[in-house]
Design a protein around this motif. Structure first.
Motif, short mmCIF file in Angstrom:
data_model
loop_
_atom_site.label_atom_id
_atom_site.label_comp_id
_atom_site.label_asym_id
_atom_site.label_seq_id
_atom_site.Cartn_x
_atom_site.Cartn_y
_atom_site.Cartn_z
N THR A 54 0.81 -1.13 0.04
CA THR A 54 -0.05 0.10 -0.09
C THR A 54 0.96 1.35 0.17
O THR A 54 2.01 1.22 0.35
CB THR A 54 -0.95 0.00 1.29
OG1 THR A 54 0.00 0.23 2.45
CG2 THR A 54 -1.85 -1.25 1.18
N ARG A 55 0.33 2.58 -0.70
CA ARG A 55 0.97 3.58 -0.40
C ARG A 55 -0.04 4.77 -0.34
O ARG A 55 -1.31 4.49 -0.88
CB ARG A 55 1.90 3.89 -1.72
CG ARG A 55 1.40 4.18 -2.93
CD ARG A 55 2.33 4.12 -4.11
NE ARG A 55 1.92 4.43 -5.35
CZ ARG A 55 2.61 4.41 -6.51
NH1 ARG A 55 3.81 4.17 -6.56
NH2 ARG A 55 1.90 4.91 -7.49
N VAL A 56 0.21 5.89 0.13
CA VAL A 56 -0.73 6.95 0.20
C VAL A 56 -0.33 8.18 -0.81
O VAL A 56 0.81 8.64 -0.53
CB VAL A 56 -1.00 7.52 1.49
CG1 VAL A 56 -1.98 8.63 1.47
CG2 VAL A 56 -1.59 6.19 2.25
N MET A 86 -4.83 9.63 -0.82
CA MET A 86 -5.56 8.80 -1.56
C MET A 86 -4.77 7.32 -1.25
O MET A 86 -3.61 7.31 -1.71
CB MET A 86 -6.04 9.14 -2.72
CG MET A 86 -6.71 10.65 -2.98
SD MET A 86 -8.12 10.76 -1.91
CE MET A 86 -9.07 9.49 -2.99
N LEU A 87 -5.54 6.47 -1.07
CA LEU A 87 -4.99 5.13 -0.76
C LEU A 87 -4.64 4.28 -2.22
O LEU A 87 -5.65 4.43 -2.90
CB LEU A 87 -5.74 4.41 0.10
CG LEU A 87 -5.08 2.77 0.46
CD1 LEU A 87 -3.90 2.78 1.27
CD2 LEU A 87 -6.16 2.21 1.09
N VAL A 121 -7.64 8.63 3.10
CA VAL A 121 -7.00 8.44 4.32
C VAL A 121 -6.08 9.34 5.08
O VAL A 121 -5.67 9.99 4.52
CB VAL A 121 -6.34 6.90 4.16
CG1 VAL A 121 -7.24 5.79 3.40
CG2 VAL A 121 -5.01 7.22 3.39
N GLU A 122 -5.94 9.00 6.34
CA GLU A 122 -4.88 9.89 7.19
C GLU A 122 -4.08 8.66 7.67
O GLU A 122 -4.30 7.39 7.67
CB GLU A 122 -5.55 10.32 8.40
CG GLU A 122 -6.61 11.54 8.28
CD GLU A 122 -7.09 11.99 9.61
OE1 GLU A 122 -7.55 13.28 9.57
OE2 GLU A 122 -7.01 11.21 10.63
N GLY A 129 1.89 6.59 11.45
CA GLY A 129 3.01 5.29 11.34
C GLY A 129 2.63 4.23 10.33
O GLY A 129 2.41 4.77 9.08
N GLU A 130 2.36 3.00 10.60
CA GLU A 130 1.80 2.07 9.87
C GLU A 130 0.62 1.93 9.67
O GLU A 130 -0.16 1.35 8.94
CB GLU A 130 2.42 0.72 10.41
CG GLU A 130 4.04 0.66 10.41
CD GLU A 130 4.24 -0.87 10.86
OE1 GLU A 130 4.89 -1.46 10.14
OE2 GLU A 130 4.19 -1.16 12.05
N TYR A 131 -0.17 2.69 10.57
CA TYR A 131 -1.82 2.67 10.57
C TYR A 131 -2.27 3.64 9.64
O TYR A 131 -1.84 4.87 9.67
CB TYR A 131 -2.18 2.63 12.13
CG TYR A 131 -1.78 1.49 12.90
CD1 TYR A 131 -2.73 0.41 12.98
CD2 TYR A 131 -0.48 1.48 13.56
CE1 TYR A 131 -2.52 -0.61 13.62
CE2 TYR A 131 -0.34 0.28 14.26
CZ TYR A 131 -1.39 -0.75 14.28
OH TYR A 131 -1.14 -1.83 14.97
N ILE A 132 -3.40 3.43 9.10
CA ILE A 132 -4.35 4.30 8.50
C ILE A 132 -5.82 4.44 8.84
O ILE A 132 -6.33 3.54 9.69
CB ILE A 132 -4.54 4.01 7.00
CG1 ILE A 132 -5.09 2.80 6.83
CG2 ILE A 132 -2.87 4.11 6.31
CD1 ILE A 132 -5.50 2.33 5.34
N ARG A 133 -6.38 5.60 8.71
CA ARG A 133 -7.79 5.70 9.00
C ARG A 133 -8.48 6.16 7.90
O ARG A 133 -8.09 7.10 7.39
CB ARG A 133 -7.89 6.87 10.12
CG ARG A 133 -9.35 7.30 10.42
CD ARG A 133 -9.43 8.34 11.36
NE ARG A 133 -10.90 8.57 11.70
CZ ARG A 133 -11.36 9.62 12.20
NH1 ARG A 133 -10.59 10.75 12.39
NH2 ARG A 133 -12.59 10.06 12.76
N ILE A 134 -9.36 5.51 7.69
CA ILE A 134 -10.15 5.70 6.29
C ILE A 134 -11.05 6.75 6.50
O ILE A 134 -12.18 6.66 7.33
CB ILE A 134 -10.84 4.51 5.92
CG1 ILE A 134 -9.76 3.31 5.54
CG2 ILE A 134 -11.63 4.50 4.39
CD1 ILE A 134 -10.43 1.89 5.53
#
Length: 446
Positions: A300-302, A306-307, A337-338, A341-346
């Motif tokens: 994954t990348r942002v 956008m994811l 997304v936000e 670190g390794e986590y995202i919030r949709i």
């Protein structure tokens, strides 16, 4: 053969339950027999490698056996669930279905010619490879649904590695990527799948209690209905170990209520797309909407918030739309997304974004705040055209009990004004009746 590893596991657990349907358990040995019988029926009906076949059914031992038999035959399968009946004619045309297979409520199978001759370039490519295929459809909430063509040999790789054996409920739909993932995740680990009599909170809780279900995959909308019904308090759900949720954005308020009602259950956010399959995930905590996604076969990348996803299981392509992949092979999800670190919030779909005088409003953020009110059963937020600001925020709200509309609107707006920037506060609050989500567990915002 794409399903050889599955059949090997079925044989190793022959006497154990595979599918529980109408409270009767079918063993893995019986499932193998049903697959063999379905394969014979399909062959006599003219199914061969590369043939595009609709499978019009809901989850049952017969439909599962026929699905696996069609994959074994090298067919391109187009599942169509009863909930998609209104769209069936369009689906048959988009997928260029050549042969229809219908499993009725009595588990009887009929085959009939569909009249099409599949000649799409992507279908021809799959035929040249000699690989079985799968066609699923996007929700179509913002226009015509897209027909997504998958290669089963790529899609099934993630299930080859054995994982936990957990009795799993089949709640998500037969023609939804979440339903397909649930089925293969369980069967690939020789775990039983349980089909509830109905997709209602009462029937689901009854099935969990009766068959000691350990995993409940559901949408946030269904989980909201479950809490509202209080069916979980009328049944013994102590066997549950995981409640997995996805298909739409989860509100923090609903997640907090779930964590309170199910303190001994792991609440796990899932993330998947029709185009790439379902990624492995890890929620930051039971009460957190922050999630880490990826795992084997996924990156994954942002980009610009956008994811994007690069997946070994990515679709072959759309049958009726341009390619959504970047030049370097990343799928553009359309999800904002936000990152932490390794986590995202949709945050939500870019297509759902509300533009109020040039400022962005994500519906899920407003819905989350409104659902903090104990009087609210469900809510859907969307934009409405406005000559001065371009759009305004409109909230459709289902109250738990009858309310005075004017007083309730003032209460919702007051609460939002305390928690949100002024431009995010709903300009209109509408009392809604009935479900605010589609059969595919998507929030019905339009």
């Amino acid at each position: 053969m794409a399903i050889a590893f599955l059949l090997e596991r079925f044989r190793a657990h022959g006497a154990e339950p595979a599918v529980v349907f109408h409270d009767r358990a079918w063993s893995f040995a019986q499932l193998i027999e049903a697959i063999d019988a379905a394969a014979g029926d399909a062959r006599r009906a003219g199914v061969g490698p590369g043939r595009v076949v609709s499978l019009e059914a809901d989850f049952s031992p017969q439909s599962i056996a026929l699905l696996l038999a069609l994959v074994q035959h090298g067919a391109i399968v187009v599942p169509i669930a009863p909930s998609s009946e209104a769209a069936r004619t369009g689906y048959l045309a988009l997928a260029q279905v050549e042969l229809r297979a219908v499993v009725d409520a009595g588990e009887r199978v009929t085959f009939a010619a569909a009249g099409a001759a599949a000649d799409h370039a992507l279908i021809r490519r799959l035929r040249e490879l000699g690989h079985p295929g799968l066609v699923l459809f996007t929700s179509g909430s913002s226009g015509e649904p897209k027909a997504v063509l998958h290669d089963w040999t790529r899609l099934l790789v993630k299930y080859e590695r054995p994982r936990h054996r957990l009795v799993t409920l089949l709640l998500l739909l037969f023609d939804h990527i979440g339903g397909i993932d649930t089925l293969f995740q369980a069967l690939s680990n020789a775990a039983a799948v349980v089909v509830p009599r109905e997709r209602t909170p009462e029937a689901v809780c009854e099935a969990i209690e009766r068959h000691r279900v350990q995993v409940l995959p559901a949408s946030p909308s269904f989980l909201s209905l479950l809490l509202l019904s209080e069916a979980h308090r009328r049944h013994d759900l102590s066997s549950l170990r995981y409640v997995t949720y996805g298909a739409e954005t989860m509100s923090e308020a609903l997640l907090a209520r779930l964590a309170h009602e199910f303190p001994d259950v792991t609440l796990l956010q899932k993330y998947g797309l029709t185009e790439v399959g379902t990624l492995r995930s890890h929620s930051s905590s039971n009460a957190s909407v922050w999630v880490k996604v990826g795992g084997e076969g996924f990156r994954t990348r942002v980009v610009d918030g956008m994811l994007q996803i690069r997946a070994e299981s990515s679709m072959v392509g759309y049958l009726n739309a341009p390619s959504p992949f970047t030049d370097d092979g990343w799928f553009q999800t359309g999800d904002a997304v936000e990152e932490r670190g390794e986590y995202i919030r949709i945050l939500g779909r870019a297509s759902d974004l509300i533009n109020v005088g040039g400022r962005k409003v994500y519906p899920a953020e407003v819905e989350d705040v409104i659902q903090e009110l104990p009087e609210v059963a469900d809510v859907a937020v969307a934009g409405e055209r406005n000559p001065f600001t371009g759009q305004i925020v409109v909230a459709r709200v289902v109250p738990r009990q009858p309310v005075d509309a004017e007083a309730f609107e003032q209460q919702v707006r007051r609460h939002c004004a305390q928690r949100l920037a002024p431009y995010k506060v709903p300009a209109r609050v509408v009392i809604a009746e009935g479900a605010l989500h589609t059969e595919r567990s998507k929030k019905l915002r339009r």
